[in-house]
Write a protein that holds these residues in place. Sequence first.
Motif, mmCIF file in Angstrom:
data_model
loop_
_atom_site.group_PDB
_atom_site.id
_atom_site.type_symbol
_atom_site.label_atom_id
_atom_site.label_comp_id
_atom_site.label_asym_id
_atom_site.label_seq_id
_atom_site.Cartn_x
_atom_site.Cartn_y
_atom_site.Cartn_z
ATOM 1 N N LYS A 54 0.842 -1.219 0.000
ATOM 2 C CA LYS A 54 0.000 0.000 0.000
ATOM 3 C C LYS A 54 0.868 1.258 0.000
ATOM 4 N N LEU A 55 1.912 1.260 0.828
ATOM 5 C CA LEU A 55 2.793 2.431 0.876
ATOM 6 C C LEU A 55 3.468 2.634 -0.485
ATOM 7 N N SER A 56 3.854 1.518 -1.101
ATOM 8 C CA SER A 56 4.488 1.577 -2.422
ATOM 9 C C SER A 56 3.537 2.209 -3.445
ATOM 10 N N GLU A 57 2.267 1.781 -3.376
ATOM 11 C CA GLU A 57 1.239 2.295 -4.293
ATOM 12 C C GLU A 57 1.033 3.799 -4.084
ATOM 13 N N ILE A 58 0.939 4.213 -2.817
ATOM 14 C CA ILE A 58 0.663 5.621 -2.530
ATOM 15 C C ILE A 58 1.855 6.499 -2.919
ATOM 16 N N LYS A 59 3.042 6.050 -2.592
ATOM 17 C CA LYS A 59 4.241 6.885 -2.773
ATOM 18 C C LYS A 59 4.945 6.661 -4.106
ATOM 19 N N GLY A 60 4.591 5.592 -4.807
ATOM 20 C CA GLY A 60 5.252 5.304 -6.077
ATOM 21 C C GLY A 60 6.699 4.849 -5.904
ATOM 22 N N VAL A 61 6.998 4.286 -4.735
ATOM 23 C CA VAL A 61 8.354 3.765 -4.488
ATOM 24 C C VAL A 61 8.278 2.239 -4.568
ATOM 25 N N PRO A 62 9.184 1.588 -5.336
ATOM 26 C CA PRO A 62 9.116 0.130 -5.469
ATOM 27 C C PRO A 62 9.246 -0.590 -4.121
ATOM 28 N N ILE A 63 8.547 -1.716 -3.982
ATOM 29 C CA ILE A 63 8.537 -2.473 -2.730
ATOM 30 C C ILE A 63 9.956 -2.864 -2.265
ATOM 31 N N PRO A 64 10.835 -3.370 -3.159
ATOM 32 C CA PRO A 64 12.178 -3.744 -2.686
ATOM 33 C C PRO A 64 12.922 -2.575 -2.048
ATOM 34 N N GLU A 65 12.740 -1.377 -2.638
ATOM 35 C CA GLU A 65 13.411 -0.196 -2.079
ATOM 36 C C GLU A 65 12.871 0.127 -0.679
ATOM 37 N N PHE A 70 13.582 0.156 5.159
ATOM 38 C CA PHE A 70 13.059 -0.285 6.449
ATOM 39 C C PHE A 70 14.074 -1.180 7.171
ATOM 40 N N GLY A 71 14.763 -2.052 6.443
ATOM 41 C CA GLY A 71 15.747 -2.957 7.067
ATOM 42 C C GLY A 71 16.840 -2.185 7.783
ATOM 43 N N GLU A 72 17.294 -1.108 7.158
ATOM 44 C CA GLU A 72 18.362 -0.317 7.781
ATOM 45 C C GLU A 72 17.855 0.340 9.070
ATOM 46 N N TYR A 73 16.639 0.829 9.013
ATOM 47 C CA TYR A 73 16.024 1.444 10.203
ATOM 48 C C TYR A 73 15.844 0.392 11.305
ATOM 49 N N PHE A 74 15.347 -0.773 10.916
ATOM 50 C CA PHE A 74 15.067 -1.862 11.863
ATOM 51 C C PHE A 74 16.357 -2.329 12.543
ATOM 52 N N PHE A 75 17.459 -2.291 11.797
ATOM 53 C CA PHE A 75 18.718 -2.737 12.388
ATOM 54 C C PHE A 75 19.091 -1.879 13.593
ATOM 55 N N ASN A 76 18.845 -0.570 13.503
ATOM 56 C CA ASN A 76 19.184 0.311 14.636
ATOM 57 C C ASN A 76 18.431 -0.107 15.886
ATOM 58 N N THR A 77 17.157 -0.453 15.715
ATOM 59 C CA THR A 77 16.365 -0.897 16.863
ATOM 60 C C THR A 77 16.916 -2.210 17.409
ATOM 61 N N ILE A 143 19.011 -7.104 2.927
ATOM 62 C CA ILE A 143 20.003 -6.149 2.388
ATOM 63 C C ILE A 143 20.015 -4.871 3.242
ATOM 64 N N GLY A 144 18.833 -4.410 3.621
ATOM 65 C CA GLY A 144 18.761 -3.220 4.477
ATOM 66 C C GLY A 144 19.392 -3.473 5.843
ATOM 67 N N LEU A 145 19.138 -4.659 6.412
ATOM 68 C CA LEU A 145 19.752 -4.999 7.706
ATOM 69 C C LEU A 145 21.276 -5.042 7.574
ATOM 70 N N ILE A 146 21.765 -5.580 6.467
ATOM 71 C CA ILE A 146 23.218 -5.631 6.240
ATOM 72 C C ILE A 146 23.779 -4.211 6.117
ATOM 73 N N ASN A 147 23.057 -3.339 5.410
ATOM 74 C CA ASN A 147 23.497 -1.941 5.299
ATOM 75 C C ASN A 147 23.573 -1.284 6.679
ATOM 76 N N GLY A 148 22.581 -1.604 7.520
ATOM 77 C CA GLY A 148 22.592 -1.058 8.889
ATOM 78 C C GLY A 148 23.799 -1.574 9.664
ATOM 79 N N ALA A 149 24.080 -2.866 9.527
ATOM 80 C CA ALA A 149 25.221 -3.459 10.241
ATOM 81 C C ALA A 149 26.533 -2.855 9.728
ATOM 82 N N SER A 150 26.597 -2.592 8.427
ATOM 83 C CA SER A 150 27.798 -2.007 7.833
ATOM 84 C C SER A 150 28.089 -0.638 8.465
ATOM 85 N N LYS A 151 27.032 0.147 8.681
ATOM 86 C CA LYS A 151 27.219 1.464 9.323
ATOM 87 C C LYS A 151 27.642 1.275 10.777
#
Length: 178
Positions: A54-65, A70-77, A143-151
Amino acid sequence: MKGIIFTEFLELVENEFGLAMVQQIIDECELDTDGVYTSVGTYSHKDMFKMVGKLSEIKGVPIPELLTVFGEYFFNTLSNDYPQFMKQANLFGFLDSIESYIHPEVLKLYPDAELPAFGSEIKNENELFLNYLSSRKLSDLAIGLINGASKYFNEEVNVFKVSEEDGGEKVMLKIKKI
Ligand code: HEM
């Protein structure tokens, strides 16, 4: 799927787009739970896919992106909430410990958690392969979680999908230091 994923996702949507967007997503998705989640509860992962879609549809951002952001954000938590899993010396040691240590410990804490399997192979000091396996097809979240871990470890990497099978259930990821 554990509630922490839902509560964190909705928190990110609220931070980025405001409470009205959270309400719109909840109103327009036919969810099992009317959008009420507690971090320790367990919910259908289909609700998660509906909301991301739904968010993808509203914002026009592809689901994988969206899943990767979100994965990078979730990693911080996760790294704040579970400091006991962050005691690895470096990024590759940490990623290698997901399958052998972190997720098995998560399963002890939450026996109903639905976790992916990871085959990992450290090729050399600059390259690690992680073979993602899960019927939930969330390698973009990985991939997002890995990006978070990389930071977190202050080690810059690129993450590539080397191959993808069974519609995303089996994905070979290559993590290469820059
Ligand atoms: C502090 C470190 C970590 C903790 C405490 C942790 C814990 C968790 C928890 C609680 C879930 C939810 C399970 C459920 O919904 O039932 C989960 C799912 C998941 N985790 Fe981890 N995790 C950690 C690190 C990572 C990292 C670095 C990756 C990336 C490679 C990863 C990949 C995933 C994926 C992709 C899922 C979604 C479920 C699926 O794909 O089947 N995790 N993890």
